[in-house]
Design a protein around this motif. Structure first.
Motif, PDB file in Angstrom:
ATOM      1  N   LEU A  85     -15.233  16.417 -14.024  1.00 18.69           N
ATOM      2  CA  LEU A  85     -15.930  15.745 -15.128  1.00 18.69           C
ATOM      3  C   LEU A  85     -15.944  14.237 -14.923  1.00 18.69           C
ATOM      4  N   PHE A  86     -14.786  13.685 -14.532  1.00 19.13           N
ATOM      5  CA  PHE A  86     -14.688  12.240 -14.356  1.00 19.13           C
ATOM      6  C   PHE A  86     -15.516  11.779 -13.157  1.00 19.13           C
ATOM      7  N   ILE A  87     -15.462  12.517 -12.062  1.00 14.57           N
ATOM      8  CA  ILE A  87     -16.263  12.156 -10.885  1.00 14.57           C
ATOM      9  C   ILE A  87     -17.750  12.218 -11.226  1.00 14.57           C
ATOM     10  N   SER A  88     -18.160  13.234 -11.943  1.00 14.42           N
ATOM     11  CA  SER A  88     -19.563  13.345 -12.360  1.00 14.42           C
ATOM     12  C   SER A  88     -19.965  12.165 -13.242  1.00 14.42           C
ATOM     13  N   ALA A  89     -19.076  11.780 -14.144  1.00 11.59           N
ATOM     14  CA  ALA A  89     -19.352  10.634 -15.013  1.00 11.59           C
ATOM     15  C   ALA A  89     -19.535   9.362 -14.192  1.00 11.59           C
ATOM     16  N   MET A  90     -18.696   9.177 -13.185  1.00 15.88           N
ATOM     17  CA  MET A  90     -18.797   7.971 -12.347  1.00 15.88           C
ATOM     18  C   MET A  90     -20.076   7.976 -11.516  1.00 15.88           C
ATOM     19  N   VAL A  91     -20.491   9.138 -11.034  1.00 17.44           N
ATOM     20  CA  VAL A  91     -21.757   9.233 -10.284  1.00 17.44           C
ATOM     21  C   VAL A  91     -22.928   8.876 -11.198  1.00 17.44           C
ATOM     22  N   LEU A  92     -22.923   9.391 -12.419  1.00 15.49           N
ATOM     23  CA  LEU A  92     -23.992   9.062 -13.369  1.00 15.49           C
ATOM     24  C   LEU A  92     -23.992   7.576 -13.709  1.00 15.49           C
ATOM     25  N   SER A 151      -5.640   8.764 -23.034  1.00 20.45           N
ATOM     26  CA  SER A 151      -7.050   8.651 -23.408  1.00 20.45           C
ATOM     27  C   SER A 151      -7.514   7.220 -23.613  1.00 20.45           C
ATOM     28  N   VAL A 152      -6.604   6.242 -23.540  1.00 17.06           N
ATOM     29  CA  VAL A 152      -6.970   4.851 -23.808  1.00 17.06           C
ATOM     30  C   VAL A 152      -7.934   4.301 -22.749  1.00 17.06           C
ATOM     31  N   ALA A 153      -7.639   4.498 -21.472  1.00 17.95           N
ATOM     32  CA  ALA A 153      -8.490   3.941 -20.406  1.00 17.95           C
ATOM     33  C   ALA A 153      -9.926   4.464 -20.475  1.00 17.95           C
ATOM     34  N   PRO A 154     -10.126   5.780 -20.609  1.00 19.69           N
ATOM     35  CA  PRO A 154     -11.513   6.243 -20.732  1.00 19.69           C
ATOM     36  C   PRO A 154     -12.223   5.716 -21.982  1.00 19.69           C
ATOM     37  N   LEU A 180     -29.002   8.310 -18.424  1.00 19.19           N
ATOM     38  CA  LEU A 180     -27.842   8.522 -17.555  1.00 19.19           C
ATOM     39  C   LEU A 180     -26.555   8.033 -18.218  1.00 19.19           C
ATOM     40  N   LEU A 181     -26.629   6.891 -18.894  1.00 23.28           N
ATOM     41  CA  LEU A 181     -25.440   6.381 -19.592  1.00 23.28           C
ATOM     42  C   LEU A 181     -25.042   7.281 -20.762  1.00 23.28           C
ATOM     43  N   THR A 182     -26.024   7.843 -21.424  1.00 26.14           N
ATOM     44  CA  THR A 182     -25.724   8.777 -22.511  1.00 26.14           C
ATOM     45  C   THR A 182     -25.000  10.004 -21.966  1.00 26.14           C
ATOM     46  N   ALA A 183     -25.494  10.537 -20.850  1.00 32.11           N
ATOM     47  CA  ALA A 183     -24.820  11.675 -20.214  1.00 32.11           C
ATOM     48  C   ALA A 183     -23.420  11.281 -19.761  1.00 32.11           C
ATOM     49  N   THR A 184     -23.264  10.060 -19.280  1.00 38.78           N
ATOM     50  CA  THR A 184     -21.948   9.571 -18.863  1.00 38.78           C
ATOM     51  C   THR A 184     -20.979   9.555 -20.036  1.00 38.78           C
ATOM     52  N   THR A 185     -21.437   9.075 -21.174  1.00 39.41           N
ATOM     53  CA  THR A 185     -20.556   9.029 -22.350  1.00 39.41           C
ATOM     54  C   THR A 185     -20.134  10.435 -22.778  1.00 39.41           C
ATOM     55  N   LEU A 186     -21.042  11.383 -22.663  1.00 40.93           N
ATOM     56  CA  LEU A 186     -20.688  12.759 -23.014  1.00 40.93           C
ATOM     57  C   LEU A 186     -19.628  13.311 -22.066  1.00 40.93           C
ATOM     58  N   LEU A 187     -19.781  13.037 -20.769  1.00 36.68           N
ATOM     59  CA  LEU A 187     -18.796  13.517 -19.803  1.00 36.68           C
ATOM     60  C   LEU A 187     -17.436  12.840 -20.004  1.00 36.68           C
ATOM     61  N   VAL A 234     -13.807  14.394 -20.886  1.00 35.69           N
ATOM     62  CA  VAL A 234     -12.582  14.080 -20.158  1.00 35.69           C
ATOM     63  C   VAL A 234     -11.461  13.752 -21.141  1.00 35.69           C
ATOM     64  N   VAL A 235     -11.754  12.904 -22.105  1.00 34.50           N
ATOM     65  CA  VAL A 235     -10.736  12.524 -23.105  1.00 34.50           C
ATOM     66  C   VAL A 235     -10.270  13.761 -23.870  1.00 34.50           C
ATOM     67  N   ALA A 236     -11.207  14.594 -24.285  1.00 37.20           N
ATOM     68  CA  ALA A 236     -10.843  15.803 -25.026  1.00 37.20           C
ATOM     69  C   ALA A 236      -9.983  16.731 -24.159  1.00 37.20           C
ATOM     70  N   ALA A 237     -10.369  16.910 -22.901  1.00 37.51           N
ATOM     71  CA  ALA A 237      -9.609  17.787 -22.006  1.00 37.51           C
ATOM     72  C   ALA A 237      -8.210  17.228 -21.756  1.00 37.51           C
ATOM     73  N   MET A 238      -8.112  15.908 -21.571  1.00 34.10           N
ATOM     74  CA  MET A 238      -6.797  15.303 -21.353  1.00 34.10           C
ATOM     75  C   MET A 238      -5.922  15.479 -22.590  1.00 34.10           C
ATOM     76  N   PHE A 239      -6.514  15.290 -23.738  1.00 33.10           N
ATOM     77  CA  PHE A 239      -5.765  15.442 -24.991  1.00 33.10           C
ATOM     78  C   PHE A 239      -5.280  16.889 -25.145  1.00 33.10           C
ATOM     79  N   LEU A 240      -6.170  17.834 -24.917  1.00 32.64           N
ATOM     80  CA  LEU A 240      -5.798  19.252 -25.023  1.00 32.64           C
ATOM     81  C   LEU A 240      -4.748  19.622 -23.988  1.00 32.64           C
TER      82      LEU A 240
END
Length: 137
Positions: free
Chosen positions: A107-114, A13-16, A75-82, A86-92
């Motif tokens: 989720l990550f691809i969507s975040a990068m598009v946003l 989760s460090v990189a995200p 868009l950046l706010t939506a990116t932070t949510l995505l 991602v971090v939560a899903a990776m952790f789980l």
């Protein structure tokens, strides 16, 4: 849960999280630009009330700049949510030993598009600001 699993989850989760910090810095820049746009527009409105004239083109450009900046912030706010998802899903995924790749990747691809769309809005706003400045010089 094994201590190694927790350590691995934190490592993943460090990189995200660094990406979130960078997005936060960009949001700060956009907020500063928005404040300046609003302040300048207020000054122009006050000048217009005194002189009775204001270039309609200038008003339109300030309106566009404000809209682009607000869109980029949204868009950046939506990116932070995505990215947070991602971090939560990776952790789980690590903690419960689940394969959540099918969730994390979209989720990550969507975040990068946003993030790309927000960057394009920011670029367009900067171009409009430069255009306005060139007209004043």
């Amino acid at each position: 849960m094994q201590p190694e699993s927790l350590s691995k989850a934190i490592q993943l989760s460090v990189a995200p999280v660094f990406l979130l910090a960078g997005i936060g810095a960009l949001m700060n820049v956009l907020y500063g630009r928005l404040v300046r746009i609003v302040d300048t527009a207020k000054q122009l409105r006050a000048t217009r009330e005194v002189t009775g004239s204001m270039d309609e083109r200038t008003r339109r450009i300030y309106r566009q700049r404000m809209q682009l900046t607000m869109r980029a912030i949204a868009l950046l706010t939506a990116t932070t949510l995505l990215i947070s998802a991602v971090v939560a899903a990776m952790f789980l995924s690590v903690v419960f030993q689940l394969n959540l790749t099918a969730v994390v990747v979209p989720l990550f691809i969507s975040a990068m598009v946003l993030l790309m769309l927000a960057s394009l809005c920011f670029l367009r706003e900067v171009q409009l600001a430069a255009k306005l400045l060139q007209n004043l010089i």
